[in-house]
Design a protein around this motif. Structure first.
Motif, PDB file in Angstrom:
ATOM      1  N   LYS A   1       0.659  -1.072  -0.129  1.00  0.00           N
ATOM      2  CA  LYS A   1       0.070  -0.011  -0.195  1.00  0.00           C
ATOM      3  C   LYS A   1       1.005   1.292   0.044  1.00  0.00           C
ATOM      4  CE  LYS A   1      -3.933  -1.872   1.877  1.00  0.00           C
ATOM      5  NZ  LYS A   1      -4.920  -1.858   3.094  1.00  0.00           N
ATOM      6  N   ILE A   2       0.413   2.407  -0.586  1.00  0.00           N
ATOM      7  CA  ILE A   2       1.098   3.613  -0.553  1.00  0.00           C
ATOM      8  C   ILE A   2       0.997   4.131   0.743  1.00  0.00           C
ATOM      9  CG2 ILE A   2       1.146   5.706  -1.782  1.00  0.00           C
ATOM     10  CD1 ILE A   2       0.275   4.513  -4.325  1.00  0.00           C
ATOM     11  N   ILE A   3       2.244   4.628   1.051  1.00  0.00           N
ATOM     12  CA  ILE A   3       2.171   5.264   2.529  1.00  0.00           C
ATOM     13  C   ILE A   3       2.148   6.867   2.356  1.00  0.00           C
ATOM     14  CG2 ILE A   3       3.582   5.549   4.552  1.00  0.00           C
ATOM     15  CD1 ILE A   3       4.713   2.908   3.945  1.00  0.00           C
ATOM     16  N   LEU A   4       3.068   7.290   1.144  1.00  0.00           N
ATOM     17  CA  LEU A   4       3.326   8.699   0.875  1.00  0.00           C
ATOM     18  C   LEU A   4       3.559   8.697  -0.665  1.00  0.00           C
ATOM     19  CD1 LEU A   4       4.199  11.559   1.849  1.00  0.00           C
ATOM     20  CD2 LEU A   4       6.537  10.569   1.607  1.00  0.00           C
ATOM     21  N   SER A   5       2.960   9.845  -1.001  1.00  0.00           N
ATOM     22  CA  SER A   5       3.120  10.137  -2.503  1.00  0.00           C
ATOM     23  C   SER A   5       3.526  11.541  -2.514  1.00  0.00           C
ATOM     24  CB  SER A   5       2.055   9.561  -3.400  1.00  0.00           C
ATOM     25  OG  SER A   5       1.034  10.573  -3.232  1.00  0.00           O
ATOM     26  N   GLU A   6       4.324  11.975  -3.472  1.00  0.00           N
ATOM     27  CA  GLU A   6       4.669  13.443  -3.527  1.00  0.00           C
ATOM     28  C   GLU A   6       5.075  13.617  -5.066  1.00  0.00           C
ATOM     29  OE1 GLU A   6       4.527  16.149  -1.636  1.00  0.00           O
ATOM     30  OE2 GLU A   6       4.029  14.934   0.143  1.00  0.00           O
ATOM     31  N   LYS A   7       4.763  14.816  -5.746  1.00  0.00           N
ATOM     32  CA  LYS A   7       5.280  15.134  -6.994  1.00  0.00           C
ATOM     33  C   LYS A   7       6.397  16.065  -7.014  1.00  0.00           C
ATOM     34  CE  LYS A   7       0.516  15.008  -8.977  1.00  0.00           C
ATOM     35  NZ  LYS A   7       0.635  13.994 -10.056  1.00  0.00           N
ATOM     36  N   ASP A   8       7.082  16.206  -8.103  1.00  0.00           N
ATOM     37  CA  ASP A   8       8.233  16.837  -8.562  1.00  0.00           C
ATOM     38  C   ASP A   8       9.326  16.713  -7.548  1.00  0.00           C
ATOM     39  OD1 ASP A   8       7.056  18.438 -10.390  1.00  0.00           O
ATOM     40  OD2 ASP A   8       6.032  19.796  -8.996  1.00  0.00           O
TER      41      ASP A   8
ATOM     42  N   SER B   1      13.941  15.825  -1.557  1.00  0.00           N
ATOM     43  CA  SER B   1      13.899  17.260  -1.868  1.00  0.00           C
ATOM     44  C   SER B   1      12.897  17.522  -2.894  1.00  0.00           C
ATOM     45  CB  SER B   1      15.282  17.487  -2.673  1.00  0.00           C
ATOM     46  OG  SER B   1      15.639  16.847  -3.503  1.00  0.00           O
ATOM     47  N   ARG B   2      12.211  18.465  -3.144  1.00  0.00           N
ATOM     48  CA  ARG B   2      11.288  18.934  -4.195  1.00  0.00           C
ATOM     49  C   ARG B   2      11.175  20.831  -4.293  1.00  0.00           C
ATOM     50  NH1 ARG B   2       5.904  19.446  -2.101  1.00  0.00           N
ATOM     51  NH2 ARG B   2       5.100  19.015  -4.077  1.00  0.00           N
ATOM     52  N   ARG B   3      11.101  21.135  -5.431  1.00  0.00           N
ATOM     53  CA  ARG B   3      10.890  22.455  -5.577  1.00  0.00           C
ATOM     54  C   ARG B   3      11.743  23.521  -4.684  1.00  0.00           C
ATOM     55  NH1 ARG B   3       4.489  21.777  -5.508  1.00  0.00           N
ATOM     56  NH2 ARG B   3       4.451  20.580  -7.300  1.00  0.00           N
TER      57      ARG B   3
END
Length: 142
Positions: free
Chosen positions: A79-86, A103-105
């Motif tokens: 199961k997905i615990i966390l998702s983040e873009k970029d 790291s992101r943005r």
């Protein structure tokens, strides 16, 4: 499908090695290497896999796809615990598997998988997260 990335795991008590493979079509395979070479699990993904990161105890693993989206999965339930873009980079803490850094943005985020986080305005890709320190690569230099 073509292999995009490979992450080697640890030797299990039964003498098998775990290898996680990310394929160009987005599939993620975890292989247990032994004479019969069986597949332990498979994830169907819609984008290519560019990076696979396993936690030190292999209870959790992360996938960064070609769209730079991070998915952190629970190892046994998938199961997905966390998702983040970029996302530009991701690492697990070297000894505390539920402690992560990515790291992101233009920000460096240090977070626990149960939701507590801190964000810092820093450039760079995390390479190692040990103790209370994070090693960053900036323009491919540590």
């Amino acid at each position: 499908s073509r292999v995009n990335c490979i992450s080697a795991g640890v030797i299990t008590k039964k003498g098998m090695a775990s290898i996680t493979v990310g394929l160009e079509n987005g599939d993620v395979l975890n292989l247990l290497v032994r004479p019969t070479f069986p597949v332990d699990f498979e994830l169907q993904r819609t984008h290519g896999v560019s990076e696979i990161i396993q936690s030190p105890n292999q209870a959790v693993f992360a996938v960064i796809d070609d769209e730079r989206t991070l998915y952190v999965y629970h190892g046994s339930t998938r199961k997905i615990i966390l998702s983040e873009k970029d996302v530009a980079g991701f690492v697990f803490h070297t000894s505390v598997s539920h402690f992560i850094c990515y790291s992101r943005r233009g920000s460096l985020i240090i977070q626990t998988l149960d939701g507590y986080s801190a964000s810092f305005q820093l450039q760079g890709k995390p390479v190692m997260f040990n103790g209370s320190g994070v090693l960053l690569a900036i323009n491919n230099t540590l």
